[in-house]
Design a protein around this motif. Sequence first.
Motif, PDB file in Angstrom:
ATOM      1  N   ALA A   1      -9.072 -35.816   4.555  1.00  0.00           N
ATOM      2  CA  ALA A   1     -10.110 -36.609   4.743  1.00  0.00           C
ATOM      3  C   ALA A   1     -11.228 -36.068   3.645  1.00  0.00           C
ATOM      4  O   ALA A   1     -12.434 -36.662   3.632  1.00  0.00           O
ATOM      5  CB  ALA A   1     -10.678 -36.168   6.076  1.00  0.00           C
ATOM      6  N   GLU A   2     -10.856 -35.089   2.690  1.00  0.00           N
ATOM      7  CA  GLU A   2     -11.765 -34.566   1.879  1.00  0.00           C
ATOM      8  C   GLU A   2     -11.735 -35.482   0.417  1.00  0.00           C
ATOM      9  O   GLU A   2     -10.922 -35.891   0.288  1.00  0.00           O
ATOM     10  CB  GLU A   2     -11.307 -33.070   1.511  1.00  0.00           C
ATOM     11  CG  GLU A   2     -12.154 -32.576   0.404  1.00  0.00           C
ATOM     12  CD  GLU A   2     -11.781 -31.331  -0.087  1.00  0.00           C
ATOM     13  OE1 GLU A   2     -12.521 -30.585  -0.831  1.00  0.00           O
ATOM     14  OE2 GLU A   2     -10.535 -30.891  -0.246  1.00  0.00           O
ATOM     15  N   ASP A   3     -12.966 -35.808   0.130  1.00  0.00           N
ATOM     16  CA  ASP A   3     -12.979 -36.168  -1.041  1.00  0.00           C
ATOM     17  C   ASP A   3     -14.068 -35.424  -2.011  1.00  0.00           C
ATOM     18  O   ASP A   3     -14.782 -34.545  -1.601  1.00  0.00           O
ATOM     19  CB  ASP A   3     -13.770 -37.957  -0.989  1.00  0.00           C
ATOM     20  CG  ASP A   3     -14.988 -37.940  -0.120  1.00  0.00           C
ATOM     21  OD1 ASP A   3     -15.631 -36.758   0.092  1.00  0.00           O
ATOM     22  OD2 ASP A   3     -15.528 -38.945   0.264  1.00  0.00           O
ATOM     23  N   CYS A   4     -14.299 -36.129  -3.131  1.00  0.00           N
ATOM     24  CA  CYS A   4     -14.924 -35.324  -4.234  1.00  0.00           C
ATOM     25  C   CYS A   4     -16.493 -35.814  -4.580  1.00  0.00           C
ATOM     26  O   CYS A   4     -17.066 -35.838  -5.575  1.00  0.00           O
ATOM     27  CB  CYS A   4     -14.208 -35.069  -5.517  1.00  0.00           C
ATOM     28  SG  CYS A   4     -12.719 -34.410  -5.209  1.00  0.00           S
ATOM     29  N   THR A   5     -16.944 -36.560  -3.645  1.00  0.00           N
ATOM     30  CA  THR A   5     -18.217 -37.299  -3.666  1.00  0.00           C
ATOM     31  C   THR A   5     -19.382 -36.399  -3.900  1.00  0.00           C
ATOM     32  O   THR A   5     -20.014 -36.435  -4.874  1.00  0.00           O
ATOM     33  CB  THR A   5     -18.800 -37.945  -2.573  1.00  0.00           C
ATOM     34  OG1 THR A   5     -17.472 -39.032  -1.979  1.00  0.00           O
ATOM     35  CG2 THR A   5     -19.910 -38.909  -2.558  1.00  0.00           C
ATOM     36  N   GLU A   6     -19.491 -35.123  -3.227  1.00  0.00           N
ATOM     37  CA  GLU A   6     -20.502 -34.573  -3.686  1.00  0.00           C
ATOM     38  C   GLU A   6     -20.327 -33.733  -5.036  1.00  0.00           C
ATOM     39  O   GLU A   6     -21.552 -33.880  -5.833  1.00  0.00           O
ATOM     40  CB  GLU A   6     -20.442 -33.003  -2.690  1.00  0.00           C
ATOM     41  CG  GLU A   6     -21.779 -32.253  -2.830  1.00  0.00           C
ATOM     42  CD  GLU A   6     -21.580 -30.992  -1.743  1.00  0.00           C
ATOM     43  OE1 GLU A   6     -22.322 -29.896  -2.055  1.00  0.00           O
ATOM     44  OE2 GLU A   6     -20.718 -31.099  -0.873  1.00  0.00           O
ATOM     45  N   GLU A   7     -19.235 -33.402  -5.455  1.00  0.00           N
ATOM     46  CA  GLU A   7     -19.118 -32.761  -6.929  1.00  0.00           C
ATOM     47  C   GLU A   7     -19.298 -33.906  -7.999  1.00  0.00           C
ATOM     48  O   GLU A   7     -19.893 -33.628  -8.796  1.00  0.00           O
ATOM     49  CB  GLU A   7     -17.504 -32.260  -7.088  1.00  0.00           C
ATOM     50  CG  GLU A   7     -17.403 -31.031  -6.237  1.00  0.00           C
ATOM     51  CD  GLU A   7     -16.648 -31.380  -4.596  1.00  0.00           C
ATOM     52  OE1 GLU A   7     -16.934 -32.484  -4.463  1.00  0.00           O
ATOM     53  OE2 GLU A   7     -16.663 -30.369  -4.024  1.00  0.00           O
ATOM     54  N   LEU A   8     -19.019 -35.251  -7.553  1.00  0.00           N
ATOM     55  CA  LEU A   8     -19.130 -36.185  -8.620  1.00  0.00           C
ATOM     56  C   LEU A   8     -20.797 -36.303  -8.839  1.00  0.00           C
ATOM     57  O   LEU A   8     -20.990 -36.657  -9.781  1.00  0.00           O
ATOM     58  CB  LEU A   8     -18.513 -37.618  -8.046  1.00  0.00           C
ATOM     59  CG  LEU A   8     -18.712 -38.862  -9.052  1.00  0.00           C
ATOM     60  CD1 LEU A   8     -18.519 -38.709 -10.590  1.00  0.00           C
ATOM     61  CD2 LEU A   8     -18.209 -39.938  -8.290  1.00  0.00           C
TER      62      LEU A   8
ATOM     63  N   GLU B   1     -13.353 -31.506 -11.468  1.00  0.00           N
ATOM     64  CA  GLU B   1     -11.801 -31.651 -11.750  1.00  0.00           C
ATOM     65  C   GLU B   1     -10.908 -30.949 -10.773  1.00  0.00           C
ATOM     66  O   GLU B   1      -9.810 -31.196 -10.192  1.00  0.00           O
ATOM     67  CB  GLU B   1     -11.536 -31.244 -13.277  1.00  0.00           C
ATOM     68  CG  GLU B   1     -12.197 -32.158 -14.139  1.00  0.00           C
ATOM     69  CD  GLU B   1     -12.031 -31.705 -15.616  1.00  0.00           C
ATOM     70  OE1 GLU B   1     -11.683 -30.768 -15.959  1.00  0.00           O
ATOM     71  OE2 GLU B   1     -12.375 -32.556 -16.577  1.00  0.00           O
ATOM     72  N   ASP B   2     -11.636 -29.599 -10.407  1.00  0.00           N
ATOM     73  CA  ASP B   2     -10.958 -28.772  -9.577  1.00  0.00           C
ATOM     74  C   ASP B   2     -10.826 -29.628  -8.049  1.00  0.00           C
ATOM     75  O   ASP B   2      -9.573 -29.485  -7.620  1.00  0.00           O
ATOM     76  CB  ASP B   2     -11.622 -27.325  -9.348  1.00  0.00           C
ATOM     77  CG  ASP B   2     -11.427 -26.565 -10.367  1.00  0.00           C
ATOM     78  OD1 ASP B   2     -10.661 -26.750 -11.121  1.00  0.00           O
ATOM     79  OD2 ASP B   2     -12.307 -25.530 -10.579  1.00  0.00           O
ATOM     80  N   CYS B   3     -11.891 -29.922  -7.489  1.00  0.00           N
ATOM     81  CA  CYS B   3     -11.904 -30.970  -6.295  1.00  0.00           C
ATOM     82  C   CYS B   3     -10.610 -31.942  -6.545  1.00  0.00           C
ATOM     83  O   CYS B   3     -10.037 -32.313  -5.648  1.00  0.00           O
ATOM     84  CB  CYS B   3     -13.222 -31.485  -6.008  1.00  0.00           C
ATOM     85  SG  CYS B   3     -13.292 -32.455  -4.358  1.00  0.00           S
ATOM     86  N   GLU B   4     -10.772 -32.645  -7.637  1.00  0.00           N
ATOM     87  CA  GLU B   4      -9.845 -33.970  -7.651  1.00  0.00           C
ATOM     88  C   GLU B   4      -8.332 -33.351  -7.576  1.00  0.00           C
ATOM     89  O   GLU B   4      -7.759 -34.039  -7.267  1.00  0.00           O
ATOM     90  CB  GLU B   4     -10.121 -34.777  -9.096  1.00  0.00           C
ATOM     91  CG  GLU B   4     -11.216 -35.502  -9.053  1.00  0.00           C
ATOM     92  CD  GLU B   4     -11.787 -36.142 -10.395  1.00  0.00           C
ATOM     93  OE1 GLU B   4     -11.082 -35.696 -11.413  1.00  0.00           O
ATOM     94  OE2 GLU B   4     -12.554 -37.180 -10.413  1.00  0.00           O
ATOM     95  N   SER B   5      -8.200 -32.198  -8.301  1.00  0.00           N
ATOM     96  CA  SER B   5      -6.767 -31.908  -8.264  1.00  0.00           C
ATOM     97  C   SER B   5      -6.503 -31.225  -6.930  1.00  0.00           C
ATOM     98  O   SER B   5      -5.132 -31.624  -6.658  1.00  0.00           O
ATOM     99  CB  SER B   5      -6.545 -30.537  -9.307  1.00  0.00           C
ATOM    100  OG  SER B   5      -7.220 -29.664  -9.187  1.00  0.00           O
ATOM    101  N   ARG B   6      -7.222 -30.739  -6.304  1.00  0.00           N
ATOM    102  CA  ARG B   6      -6.995 -30.188  -4.992  1.00  0.00           C
ATOM    103  C   ARG B   6      -6.785 -31.407  -4.004  1.00  0.00           C
ATOM    104  O   ARG B   6      -5.871 -31.405  -3.227  1.00  0.00           O
ATOM    105  CB  ARG B   6      -8.330 -29.348  -4.531  1.00  0.00           C
ATOM    106  CG  ARG B   6      -7.849 -28.618  -3.045  1.00  0.00           C
ATOM    107  CD  ARG B   6      -9.228 -27.815  -2.623  1.00  0.00           C
ATOM    108  NE  ARG B   6     -10.317 -28.850  -2.390  1.00  0.00           N
ATOM    109  CZ  ARG B   6     -11.453 -28.488  -3.410  1.00  0.00           C
ATOM    110  NH1 ARG B   6     -11.502 -27.602  -4.400  1.00  0.00           N
ATOM    111  NH2 ARG B   6     -12.566 -29.082  -3.316  1.00  0.00           N
ATOM    112  N   VAL B   7      -7.438 -32.434  -4.279  1.00  0.00           N
ATOM    113  CA  VAL B   7      -7.465 -33.536  -3.184  1.00  0.00           C
ATOM    114  C   VAL B   7      -6.034 -34.409  -3.583  1.00  0.00           C
ATOM    115  O   VAL B   7      -5.443 -34.835  -2.717  1.00  0.00           O
ATOM    116  CB  VAL B   7      -8.790 -34.628  -3.235  1.00  0.00           C
ATOM    117  CG1 VAL B   7      -8.489 -35.763  -2.646  1.00  0.00           C
ATOM    118  CG2 VAL B   7      -9.814 -33.777  -2.676  1.00  0.00           C
TER     119      VAL B   7
END
Length: 90
Positions: free
Chosen positions: A63-70, A50-56
């Motif tokens: 170019a960042e995505d949250c694939t690793e966190e997912l 969720e932190d990554c999604e809000s940051r992105v």
Amino acid sequence: MVFEEKMILNGEPEDEEAEEEEQDMVDPLDVVREKCAQAEHCVHTRAKLEDCESRVGSKSETAEDCTEELFDFLHARDHCVAHKVFHSVK
């Protein structure tokens, strides 16, 4: 012809009952996934996701995505699920 009409009339209530039974069924996998998603380790990985999604989401061009966190969250949840789901399967 009368026999066919009786079969059709007799078959309709059974179809409705079968539909009601199908609606009452709950997939045990979904129940276990919900419980495991609330486990301590899963909550931690979900927070990172969720932190990554809000940051992105706050950036217009990235170019960042949250694939690793997912994948980390899904791995943690599925690891928990793997140990519990087979107890509810016959």
